[in-house]
Design a protein around this motif. Structure first.
Motif, PDB file in Angstrom:
ATOM      1  N   PRO A   1      34.159  48.354  36.336  1.00 48.99           N
ATOM      2  CA  PRO A   1      33.386  49.473  36.910  1.00 48.99           C
ATOM      3  C   PRO A   1      34.269  50.330  37.803  1.00 48.99           C
ATOM      4  CG  PRO A   1      32.206  47.397  37.176  1.00 48.99           C
ATOM      5  CD  PRO A   1      33.576  47.041  36.682  1.00 48.99           C
ATOM      6  N   ARG A   2      33.969  51.618  37.864  1.00 47.17           N
ATOM      7  CA  ARG A   2      34.744  52.515  38.724  1.00 47.17           C
ATOM      8  C   ARG A   2      34.256  52.392  40.163  1.00 47.17           C
ATOM      9  NH1 ARG A   2      38.285  55.512  36.251  1.00 47.17           N
ATOM     10  NH2 ARG A   2      38.138  55.794  33.996  1.00 47.17           N
ATOM     11  N   GLN A   3      35.205  52.253  41.052  1.00 47.27           N
ATOM     12  CA  GLN A   3      34.910  52.067  42.475  1.00 47.27           C
ATOM     13  C   GLN A   3      34.039  53.189  43.024  1.00 47.27           C
ATOM     14  OE1 GLN A   3      38.139  52.756  45.442  1.00 47.27           O
ATOM     15  NE2 GLN A   3      38.112  50.532  45.600  1.00 47.27           N
ATOM     16  N   ARG A   4      34.351  54.428  42.683  1.00 49.31           N
ATOM     17  CA  ARG A   4      33.596  55.572  43.194  1.00 49.31           C
ATOM     18  C   ARG A   4      32.144  55.493  42.749  1.00 49.31           C
ATOM     19  NH1 ARG A   4      35.968  61.505  42.316  1.00 49.31           N
ATOM     20  NH2 ARG A   4      37.497  60.574  43.722  1.00 49.31           N
TER      21      ARG A   4
ATOM     22  N   ALA B   1      32.596  39.131  41.827  1.00 49.04           N
ATOM     23  CA  ALA B   1      31.323  39.841  41.700  1.00 49.04           C
ATOM     24  C   ALA B   1      31.430  41.329  42.010  1.00 49.04           C
ATOM     25  CB  ALA B   1      30.270  39.205  42.608  1.00 49.04           C
ATOM     26  N   HIS B   2      32.336  41.704  42.923  1.00 48.70           N
ATOM     27  CA  HIS B   2      32.389  43.082  43.416  1.00 48.70           C
ATOM     28  C   HIS B   2      33.612  43.849  42.920  1.00 48.70           C
ATOM     29  CE1 HIS B   2      29.147  41.664  45.869  1.00 48.70           C
ATOM     30  NE2 HIS B   2      29.915  40.794  46.472  1.00 48.70           N
ATOM     31  N   ALA B   3      34.263  43.342  41.879  1.00 44.05           N
ATOM     32  CA  ALA B   3      35.500  43.949  41.392  1.00 44.05           C
ATOM     33  C   ALA B   3      35.254  45.337  40.787  1.00 44.05           C
ATOM     34  CB  ALA B   3      36.146  43.049  40.342  1.00 44.05           C
ATOM     35  N   THR B   4      36.227  46.210  41.022  1.00 44.91           N
ATOM     36  CA  THR B   4      36.197  47.563  40.468  1.00 44.91           C
ATOM     37  C   THR B   4      37.625  47.986  40.150  1.00 44.91           C
ATOM     38  OG1 THR B   4      36.424  48.604  42.652  1.00 44.91           O
ATOM     39  CG2 THR B   4      34.170  48.267  41.824  1.00 44.91           C
ATOM     40  N   GLN B   5      37.747  49.183  39.576  1.00 46.38           N
ATOM     41  CA  GLN B   5      39.049  49.839  39.492  1.00 46.38           C
ATOM     42  C   GLN B   5      38.980  51.061  40.403  1.00 46.38           C
ATOM     43  OE1 GLN B   5      39.911  51.998  35.825  1.00 46.38           O
ATOM     44  NE2 GLN B   5      37.908  51.399  34.981  1.00 46.38           N
ATOM     45  N   GLY B   6      39.958  51.179  41.299  1.00 49.16           N
ATOM     46  CA  GLY B   6      39.893  52.277  42.255  1.00 49.16           C
ATOM     47  C   GLY B   6      41.070  52.268  43.200  1.00 49.16           C
ATOM     48  N   ASN B   7      40.816  52.646  44.462  1.00 54.62           N
ATOM     49  CA  ASN B   7      41.865  52.810  45.462  1.00 54.62           C
ATOM     50  C   ASN B   7      42.041  51.524  46.263  1.00 54.62           C
ATOM     51  OD1 ASN B   7      43.389  53.614  47.802  1.00 54.62           O
ATOM     52  ND2 ASN B   7      42.833  55.727  47.372  1.00 54.62           N
ATOM     53  N   GLY B   8      43.278  51.027  46.322  1.00 57.51           N
ATOM     54  CA  GLY B   8      43.555  49.808  47.067  1.00 57.51           C
ATOM     55  C   GLY B   8      43.253  49.923  48.549  1.00 57.51           C
ATOM     56  N   ALA B   9      43.340  51.140  49.104  1.00 54.22           N
ATOM     57  CA  ALA B   9      43.041  51.326  50.528  1.00 54.22           C
ATOM     58  C   ALA B   9      41.579  50.992  50.827  1.00 54.22           C
ATOM     59  CB  ALA B   9      43.359  52.762  50.952  1.00 54.22           C
ATOM     60  N   ALA B  10      40.688  51.265  49.876  1.00 55.16           N
ATOM     61  CA  ALA B  10      39.273  50.912  50.052  1.00 55.16           C
ATOM     62  C   ALA B  10      39.102  49.398  50.050  1.00 55.16           C
ATOM     63  CB  ALA B  10      38.430  51.539  48.950  1.00 55.16           C
TER      64      ALA B  10
END
Length: 254
Positions: free
Chosen positions: A114-117, A176-185
Motif C-alpha cells: 500500500p502507498r504510505q500517502r 500490519a502497517h507496512a507501506t511504500q513511502g518516505n523513510g522519514a515518516a
C-alpha cells in the motif's frame, strides 16, 4: 487452526493475543477485527519476504474459534527491546544495529505494498470527531505536497519487533502497517512510539542517529510529525490521544 494445550502467551494487547505455539507463533485477533485487515497483514508479510527482507515465514491464516489468526514459524532469540533492557551498557551499540536495520528495510522496494500517502489519508479522514475540519484539511494538504518515495516502510519499527537469533540475521516481525513511502515518516513513527513507551532518552538518541546515518536533518523528519501523530490517532488507543494531539498541534502551526 489448532492451538496447542501447552501454548504460552507472549504478549496481550487490546485487540489481539500472541501465543508461543511450539514451532509457530500464533497471533489471535479479537472477534471485531475485520478479516480484510488480517489478510492484508499476511499479504504485507509475504511481500516483505519477497522483497528480500528477513521476516518469519507465514504458515497459515485461518480461524481460532470465531477469531481470525495468523501463524508464522517461531524465530528463537531475544528481541532488541529485551537486549536494551538487559544490557544498558550496550545501548549505543544496539541503537546502531536498530537504525542500520531500519535503513536496510528502506533500501528495499515492493511496488505492490500500500502507498504510505494513501494510508495516512484514509487514517486522518477516519477521525473527524478528534480533529477539527481546519486541522484535518491543513494536514492533508501538507501530506499531498510531500515528495513521493517508494521505500519499504515497516510502519511500527520498534525494538520489540526485531528478533536477534543466536545465528543468522535479525528478523523483523509485525508487518500490519507496512507501506511504500518516505523513510522519514517511518522514523517519525518510531520516534513517537518510543516516546509513548516512556523512553525519551532513547527516542532522542534514536532520531539523532537516524538523521546522522541517513544524511538528513532533524527538521526533515519533523515535517512528518504532525501527519504521523494524526494518523496514529486513528488506531483508537484512548490513552494515547492527548499525547498525540499535542504533536499534531505543534506541527500543524497551531
Amino acid at each position: 487452526m489448532e492451538l496447542s494445550k501447552d501454548k504460552k502467551v507472549i504478549v496481550e494487547r487490546h485487540n489481539k493475543v500472541v501465543y508461543d505455539n511450539g514451532d509457530t507463533v500464533v497471533k489471535v485477533f479479537n472477534g471485531s477485527k475485520p478479516a480484510a485487515d488480517i489478510l492484508n497483514e499476511g499479504l504485507n508479510l509475504a511481500r516483505a519476504e519477497q522483497a528480500g527482507i528477513a521476516v518469519p515465514a507465514l504458515t497459515e491464516i485461518s480461524k481460532v474459534g470465531n477469531s481470525w489468526a495468523i501463524a508464522t514459524l517461531k524465530v528463537e532469540g531475544p528481541t532488541l527491546r529485551q537486549l536494551f533492557k538487559d544490557h544498558p551498557e550496550k545501548t549505543d551499540e544496539l541503537l546502531d544495529k536498530f537504525v542500520d536495520l531500519e535503513l536496510a528495510i528502506h533500501a528495499h522496494r515492493s511496488p505492490l505494498l500500500p502507498r504510505q500517502r494513501d494510508k495516512f489519508t484514509r487514517m486522518i479522514n477516519s477521525i473527524p470527531d478528534v480533529l477539527s475540519d481546519d486541522v484535518r484539511y491543513e494536514l492533508l494538504m501538507k501530506l499531498d505536497g510531500m515528495k513521493n518515495h517508494a521505500k519499504v516502510c515497516h510502519g511500527d519499527f520498534v525494538p520489540s519487533n526485531v528478533i536477534i537469533p543466536e545465528k543468522g540475521e535479525p528478523v523483523i516481525v509485525d508487518w500490519a502497517h507496512a507501506t511504500q513511502g518516505n523513510g522519514a515518516a517511518d522514523c517519525a513513527t518510531s520516534y513517537l512510539r518510543l516516546l509513548l513507551n516512556g523512553e525519551k532518552e532513547l527516542a532522542e538518541k534514536y532520531i539523532a542517529k537516524y538523521c546522522e546515518k541517513q544524511g538528513c536533518t532533524r527538521e526533515y523528519v519533523n515535517e512528518w510529525m504532525g501527519i504521523v501523530a494524526a494518523a496514529e490517532l486513528a488506531r483508537g488507543r484512548v490513552h494515547e490521544t492527548e499525547f498525540l494531539l499535542r504533536w499534531v498541534n505543534v506541527y500543524d502551526g497551531m
